[in-house]
Write an enzyme that holds these catalytic residues in place. Structure first.
Site, PDB file in Angstrom:
ATOM      1  N   CYS A  80       0.836  -1.195   0.000  1.00 16.75           N
ATOM      2  CA  CYS A  80       0.000   0.000   0.000  1.00 16.75           C
ATOM      3  C   CYS A  80       0.873   1.247   0.000  1.00 16.75           C
ATOM      4  O   CYS A  80       2.012   1.237   0.457  1.00 16.75           O
ATOM      5  CB  CYS A  80      -0.975   0.041   1.161  1.00 16.75           C
ATOM      6  N   ARG A  85       2.814  -0.270  -5.144  1.00 13.99           N
ATOM      7  CA  ARG A  85       2.718  -0.895  -3.822  1.00 13.99           C
ATOM      8  C   ARG A  85       1.339  -1.475  -3.550  1.00 13.99           C
ATOM      9  O   ARG A  85       1.149  -2.165  -2.535  1.00 13.99           O
ATOM     10  CB  ARG A  85       3.038   0.149  -2.742  1.00 13.99           C
ATOM     11  N   TRP A 126      -3.675  -2.208  -0.887  1.00 12.83           N
ATOM     12  CA  TRP A 126      -3.481  -3.615  -1.210  1.00 12.83           C
ATOM     13  C   TRP A 126      -4.159  -4.363  -0.066  1.00 12.83           C
ATOM     14  O   TRP A 126      -3.598  -4.506   1.017  1.00 12.83           O
ATOM     15  CB  TRP A 126      -1.995  -3.964  -1.292  1.00 12.83           C
ATOM     16  N   ASN A 186      -0.889   1.556   6.519  1.00 11.23           N
ATOM     17  CA  ASN A 186      -0.218   0.477   5.799  1.00 11.23           C
ATOM     18  C   ASN A 186       0.179  -0.572   6.829  1.00 11.23           C
ATOM     19  O   ASN A 186       0.841  -0.239   7.806  1.00 11.23           O
ATOM     20  CB  ASN A 186       1.016   1.051   5.082  1.00 11.23           C
ATOM     21  N   GLU A 206      13.665 -18.549 -11.198  1.00 13.07           N
ATOM     22  CA  GLU A 206      13.310 -17.157 -11.518  1.00 13.07           C
ATOM     23  C   GLU A 206      12.441 -17.112 -12.788  1.00 13.07           C
ATOM     24  O   GLU A 206      11.481 -16.353 -12.862  1.00 13.07           O
ATOM     25  CB  GLU A 206      14.602 -16.337 -11.679  1.00 13.07           C
ATOM     26  N   LYS A 220       8.678 -15.580 -12.924  1.00 15.12           N
ATOM     27  CA  LYS A 220       8.254 -14.513 -13.857  1.00 15.12           C
ATOM     28  C   LYS A 220       6.990 -14.934 -14.605  1.00 15.12           C
ATOM     29  O   LYS A 220       6.057 -14.167 -14.755  1.00 15.12           O
ATOM     30  CB  LYS A 220       9.347 -14.193 -14.886  1.00 15.12           C
ATOM     31  N   LYS A 277       4.435  -4.496  -5.254  1.00 13.20           N
ATOM     32  CA  LYS A 277       5.879  -4.606  -5.408  1.00 13.20           C
ATOM     33  C   LYS A 277       6.643  -4.685  -4.092  1.00 13.20           C
ATOM     34  O   LYS A 277       7.374  -5.615  -3.833  1.00 13.20           O
ATOM     35  CB  LYS A 277       6.406  -3.446  -6.235  1.00 13.20           C
TER      36      LYS A 277
HETATM   37  N1  GLU Z   1      -4.778  -3.805   6.472  1.00 14.59           N
HETATM   38  C1  GLU Z   1      -5.239  -2.637   5.787  1.00 14.59           C
HETATM   39  C2  GLU Z   1      -6.373  -2.960   4.824  1.00 14.59           C
HETATM   40  O1  GLU Z   1      -6.596  -4.097   4.467  1.00 14.59           O
HETATM   41  C3  GLU Z   1      -4.120  -1.929   5.060  1.00 14.59           C
HETATM   42  C4  GLU Z   1      -3.606  -2.732   3.927  1.00 14.59           C
HETATM   43  C5  GLU Z   1      -2.511  -2.032   3.168  1.00 14.59           C
HETATM   44  O2  GLU Z   1      -1.391  -1.975   3.700  1.00 14.59           O
HETATM   45  O3  GLU Z   1      -2.811  -1.646   2.014  1.00 14.59           O
HETATM   46  O4  GLU Z   1      -7.038  -2.061   4.409  1.00 14.59           O
END
Ligand code: GLU
Length: 608
Positions: free
Chosen positions: A2, A27, A75, A99, A481, A485, A603
């Site tokens: 994130c 991210r 994420w 995050n 690897e 990929k 990433k």
């Molecule tokens: N745990 C939080 C969520 O699911 C933050 C996740 C993140 O780091 O994007 O919203």
């Protein structure tokens, strides 16, 4: 994972937040949101499922105006990607971006429901907003209430909190996930990494574990985990954000594959001198490095594969015993530390949560010292390691790592030769290694001209559900690897095996449908590898063999040989990686997947 960005300024920061999110998108990219507040306390929020583009395309975005704000590209760890789960999360006037993972979110949720709070999302993050809100009702400044609230959080987080009743400042806290402050003139910023802010500020402060920051436009205070006010070093970066455009390339991954000659050239620069390898960063550690008897490498994903190649090099070239372990296993396992063991942590971003935890653990376990290889100077692993070597691959945006991997291998090979020399092992080989490395960028230029051949080959994979990759010796991790990929960006199930192990089980998978990709450089294992190739052929499998152009294959039935130019044996693992990257890229291109941001992945893996 994130991306977080926050700003306190005297101008409208909406565009800065959106641009920052765009740069942090690698991210996490399942949903994005932002909240900005003007100095009269007028709040504007927008949240959208999907990529940052969806958010920035929203009509309303043009109308948003505020000089203090926070934004997030998510994420998901808890709760599906939906608008309700998108950050910022809100509890009345408290707004939060987060995050990480709050591991005790369930018990906190129950507690807060008992206190009368109503939850509108399934995220673990929402508990932070309500907790801060509740704490604020008990009295105290935002800084003080956040300080108290975070003592109740378990797990990992970086958070930025805004109270729209007082938009003069933000409060940020870091525990387990990265956070950077960007210092401007009369304005200050906070973000998950410096990339988000590179065109706005050049001075950065990396918050340390347990730090809490109170960020005003004209002022900044940082407190450590013991509540002491502290000064953290300011790092000046003149780096430009060089990745804003893909140029003529269709994807960042494609661009990054073709950037490998220059990425490696930059990584070599100043480190090769007339047949000698010179790692000046390690000059003061020569005595220590000369007594290393064992090397423990910890890494995740692609970096783990490069660690596996380095194991072959450390043992065969420098005569130093070497083990490689996935960081998430290493950190939770009771392991025995060998005598005079050096821990080497590998991470492109320098923020990989498990690798960082493994590095910290190594300090308690009694390792001789630690060394980090990373591509990012302003990062937690770099800051916390005793020794650091930086690859100079430039920013890597594509989620599937390419140039960072080959640059990491380049630097690892130099490190092997360097430590080997200090231990009197490879003096005779050092010259050959240095010569081969010098030629590597040109060799890669040459192999990249095979792109059209590989694009044609890729058509054979589009309808496949599975694929096997085989290699022997230092080509085995390269097969790993290659499989990684293909999995990452084409979603074809791919596995790699040490070719000699095929008959111990995996051979049962081979039938008329199964494509088997083999790396066959001209080395002492070639004869053995050829027998393994025959074993596959006898079972009807389709073989795609990347082989030295001078190798003769007697029978071509169900075999597609792709002849590769000559390469020095020592750098063959790096060289043979390129066709596998191109293969994965073209298969994904034909399949039409989201190459730079493959589903479910992000990433910089900053959650465990
Ligand atoms: N745990 C939080 C969520 O699911 C933050 C996740 C993140 O780091 O994007 O919203």
């Amino acid at each position: 994972m994130c991306g977080i960005i926050g700003a306190v300024a005297l101008r409208n920061i909406t565009k800065i937040l959106i641009e920052g999110l765009r740069r942090l998108e690698y991210r996490g990219y399942d949903s994005a949101g932002l909240s900005v507040v003007d100095n009269k306390g007028q709040i504007n929020s927008l949240r959208r499922v999907g990529k940052v583009q969806v958010l920035s395309d929203a009509d309303m975005i043009q109308k948003l105006d505020g000089s203090t704000g926070i934004a997030h590209t998510r994420w998901a760890t808890h709760g599906e990607p939906s608008e309700a789960n998108t950050h910022p999360h809100v509890s009345q006037h408290i707004y939060v971006v987060h995050n990480g993972i709050i591991e005790n979110h369930e018990s906190l949720r129950e507690l807060l429901i008992d206190r009368g709070y109503h939850f509108t999302s399934e995220t673990d993050t929402e508990v932070i907003a309500h907790l801060v809100n509740w704490q604020q009702q008990q009295g105290g400044s935002l800084l003080k209430v956040v300080k108290t609230a975070i003592t109740q959080l378990r797990g990992s987080y970086s958070i930025v909190i805004m109270d729209i009743q007082d938009p003069s400042h933000l409060v940020a806290a870091r525990s387990g996930s990265p956070l950077i402050i960007g210092c401007g003139e009369g304005e200050n910023f906070v973000a998950s990494d410096q990339l988000a802010l590179l065109s706005i500020v050049h001075r950065f402060i990396c918050l340390e574990e347990g730090d809490l920051a109170e960020i005003y436009a004209n002022n900044l205070s940082i407190f450590d985990k013991h509540n002491n006010i502290v000064k953290r070093p300011v790092v000046e970066l003149q780096t430009k954000y060089d990745t804003s455009s893909k140029g003529t390339y269709r994807h960042y991954m494609e661009k990054e594959i073709y950037e490998q000659p220059i990425a490696i050239k930059n990584t070599l620069e100043g480190r090769l001198n007339r047949g000698k390898i010179n790692l000046s960063e390690l000059t003061e550690k020569q005595e220590l490095l000369s007594v290393v008897q064992h090397i423990q490498i910890v890494a995740c994903g692609t970096s783990y594969n490069s660690g596996m190649v380095a194991r072959y090099w450390f043992e065969s070239l420098a005569g130093i015993a070497c083990d490689v372990e996935i960081a998430s296993e290493f950190r939770y396992r009771k392991s025995c530390v060998r005598k005079n063991s050096l821990l080497i942590a590998l991470s492109q971003s320098g923020e990989t949560a498990d690798t960082l935890a493994a590095l910290r653990l190594s300090k308690e376990l009694g390792y001789l010292s630690s060394l980090v290889i990373s591509n990012v100077l302003v990062s937690s692993l770099v800051r916390e390691s005793n020794m650091v070597l930086l690859t100079k691959a430039g920013t890597e945006i594509g989620v599937a790592s390419t140039k960072a991997f080959t640059s990491q291998l380049t630097l690892l090979l130099m490190l092997v030769a360097y430590i080997g020399r200090l231990q009197g092992q490879v003096i005779s080989k050092e010259y050959d290694i240095a010569q081969a490395l010098q030629k590597l960028p040109a060799r890669i230029e040459q192999i990249l001209t095979l792109d059209k051949t590989i694009e044609t080959l890729a058509k054979n994979f589009v309808d496949k559900k599975h694929a096997l990759f085989l290699g022997r010796g230092d080509q085995y991790p390269i097969a790993m690897e290659g499989a990684l990929k293909l999995k990452e960006i084409s979603y074809i199930h791919a596995e790699a095996f040490a070719a000699g192990d095929l008959k111990h089980g995996p051979l049962a998978l081979v039938d008329n449908e199964m494509p088997v990709i083999v790396n066959a450089p001209n080395n002492k294992l070639l004869k053995k590898l050829k027998s393994n190739i025959e074993e596959v052929r006898a079972r009807g499998g389709w073989l795609y063999i990347f082989a030295d152009k001078n190798i003769y294959f007697s029978n071509n039935t169900k075999m597609k040989i792709i002849p590769l130019p000559y390469v020095e044996e020592i750098i063959a693992p790096i060289f043979y990686t390129i066709p596998l990257q191109l293969l994965a890229y073209y298969v994904a291109l034909i399949k039409g997947t989201d190459i730079d941001q493959p589903r479910n992945l992000a990433k910089s893996v900053t959650v465990e």
